[in-house]
Design a protein around this motif. Sequence first.
Motif, short mmCIF file in Angstrom:
data_model
loop_
_atom_site.label_atom_id
_atom_site.label_comp_id
_atom_site.label_asym_id
_atom_site.label_seq_id
_atom_site.Cartn_x
_atom_site.Cartn_y
_atom_site.Cartn_z
N ILE A 198 0.60 -1.09 -0.70
CA ILE A 198 -0.25 0.44 -0.43
C ILE A 198 0.88 1.28 0.03
O ILE A 198 1.87 1.70 0.86
N TYR A 199 1.03 1.88 -1.08
CA TYR A 199 1.12 3.34 -0.59
C TYR A 199 0.08 4.88 0.32
O TYR A 199 -0.57 4.72 -0.88
N LEU A 200 0.62 4.87 0.34
CA LEU A 200 -0.24 6.21 0.96
C LEU A 200 0.41 6.95 0.67
O LEU A 200 1.00 8.44 1.38
N VAL A 201 -0.58 8.02 -0.20
CA VAL A 201 0.45 9.04 -1.39
C VAL A 201 -0.18 10.86 -0.75
O VAL A 201 -0.66 10.98 -1.30
N GLY A 202 -0.46 10.16 0.49
CA GLY A 202 -0.03 12.24 0.56
C GLY A 202 -1.56 12.67 1.60
O GLY A 202 -2.24 12.02 0.66
N ASP A 203 -1.74 13.81 1.83
CA ASP A 203 -3.31 14.46 2.95
C ASP A 203 -3.65 13.16 3.26
O ASP A 203 -4.89 13.31 3.49
N VAL B 269 11.01 8.27 -16.54
CA VAL B 269 10.16 7.21 -15.40
C VAL B 269 8.90 6.53 -16.53
O VAL B 269 8.75 7.54 -17.46
N ASP B 270 8.05 5.83 -16.67
CA ASP B 270 7.50 5.62 -17.12
C ASP B 270 5.72 5.91 -17.37
O ASP B 270 4.81 6.08 -18.22
N GLY B 271 5.95 7.11 -15.59
CA GLY B 271 4.60 7.29 -15.56
C GLY B 271 4.45 7.90 -14.21
O GLY B 271 5.17 7.28 -13.00
N ILE B 272 3.81 8.77 -14.15
CA ILE B 272 3.40 9.16 -12.42
C ILE B 272 1.70 8.92 -11.67
O ILE B 272 1.13 8.66 -12.28
N VAL B 273 1.99 8.89 -11.02
CA VAL B 273 0.96 7.74 -8.94
C VAL B 273 1.12 9.09 -8.61
O VAL B 273 2.38 9.76 -7.47
N CYS B 274 -0.35 10.26 -8.79
CA CYS B 274 -0.09 11.45 -7.34
C CYS B 274 -1.56 11.41 -7.24
O CYS B 274 -2.87 10.42 -7.56
N GLY B 275 -1.91 12.34 -6.02
CA GLY B 275 -3.75 12.70 -5.74
C GLY B 275 -3.91 13.94 -5.67
O GLY B 275 -3.40 14.37 -6.91
N HIS B 276 -3.44 15.01 -4.58
CA HIS B 276 -3.50 15.87 -4.17
C HIS B 276 -4.92 16.79 -5.21
O HIS B 276 -5.78 17.25 -4.46
N LEU B 277 -5.61 16.34 -5.97
CA LEU B 277 -6.04 16.72 -6.95
C LEU B 277 -7.76 16.61 -6.38
O LEU B 277 -8.50 17.56 -7.14
N ASN C 256 -4.18 9.40 -11.47
CA ASN C 256 -4.53 10.10 -10.16
C ASN C 256 -5.02 9.15 -8.98
O ASN C 256 -6.12 9.09 -10.20
N ASP C 257 -4.81 9.06 -7.74
CA ASP C 257 -6.01 7.83 -7.29
C ASP C 257 -7.01 8.14 -6.34
O ASP C 257 -7.62 7.68 -5.99
N GLY C 258 -7.43 10.04 -6.76
CA GLY C 258 -7.94 10.29 -6.03
C GLY C 258 -8.41 10.46 -4.29
O GLY C 258 -7.35 10.94 -4.20
N ASP C 259 -9.64 10.34 -4.10
CA ASP C 259 -9.58 11.28 -2.83
C ASP C 259 -10.22 10.56 -1.64
O ASP C 259 -11.05 8.57 -2.65
#
Length: 286
Positions: free
Chosen positions: A44-49, A202-210, A225-228
């Motif tokens: 599991i990656y906990l990607v902030g906030d 790298v081949d891509g990016i996974v982020c949140g924030h938006l 973007n994994d959402g919220d």
Amino acid sequence: MQALPVDGNLECQTVWLSDVHLGSVHCKAEALLAFLDRLRCERIYLVGDIIDLWAMQRRVHWPESHNRVMRKLLKLSRQGVRITYIPGNHDQTLRDFCGSRFGNIRVRRQAIHTTSAGLRLLVTHGDELDYAVRYSRLNRIVGDAGYDLLMWVNRHINEVRERAGKPYWSLAKWVKVNLSQADRAIQAYQHAAINLARSRGVDGIVCGHLHHPVVQDYDGTLYCNDGDWVESCSALIEDAAGELCLVRALAPAGNTDELLIARGPTETRPGCSTGGTETALPAATG
């Protein structure tokens, strides 16, 4: 996105979660708990906030369900699930601990997740890309206040809808989709994320924030973007077949015993069925 009931567990390799906002009245902790209870994964990656320290400076909202989320994550880490916490802007105080561990949970500023098929994905919260939509500090403060008002209105609208037997409706999502300025800002942010990924090789990016879940391929570079867990209740997963896709947890009429998992179509290259590896990046990067 079609919702399908989950009989038993949701089996997958890797899960990315962000923007839970524990400590905020907007957090849908019960939906997340129901999702975690069904989840069987390796990483599991906990990607902030994850913890909203900003919200708690104004008003502390910490019901028992928020404690249960923390205890559940700690329990999963003790059971062997590899958990990496990448702090965001709302929990940026935890960036002082990058490179450290809390029990079995590692704290990193950024990481690179490599699927066993060799797909390399930069994992970062994404607030460092705010420059792309011309955010000043004042813009961020005004934006946060406006978003809080939007969520307050949204919550009361959905209280009325629930009493009328109608499903959840997101005012914030409607604004993002229907206001051209918001759409342009999202597009600018996504292109900045793609440029960051390409600059890192790298081949891509996974982020949140938006708080805007999407998976899209930009000429061979993947934006995820994994959402919220205040609106979308969404996560990004690498499933048992090795593919990346978005999933959304839905609890009809607030009944978490009837949790549904909605899978969204994506435009991704396949991952691999045997999981992946993580490389930590230096704390000073990004």
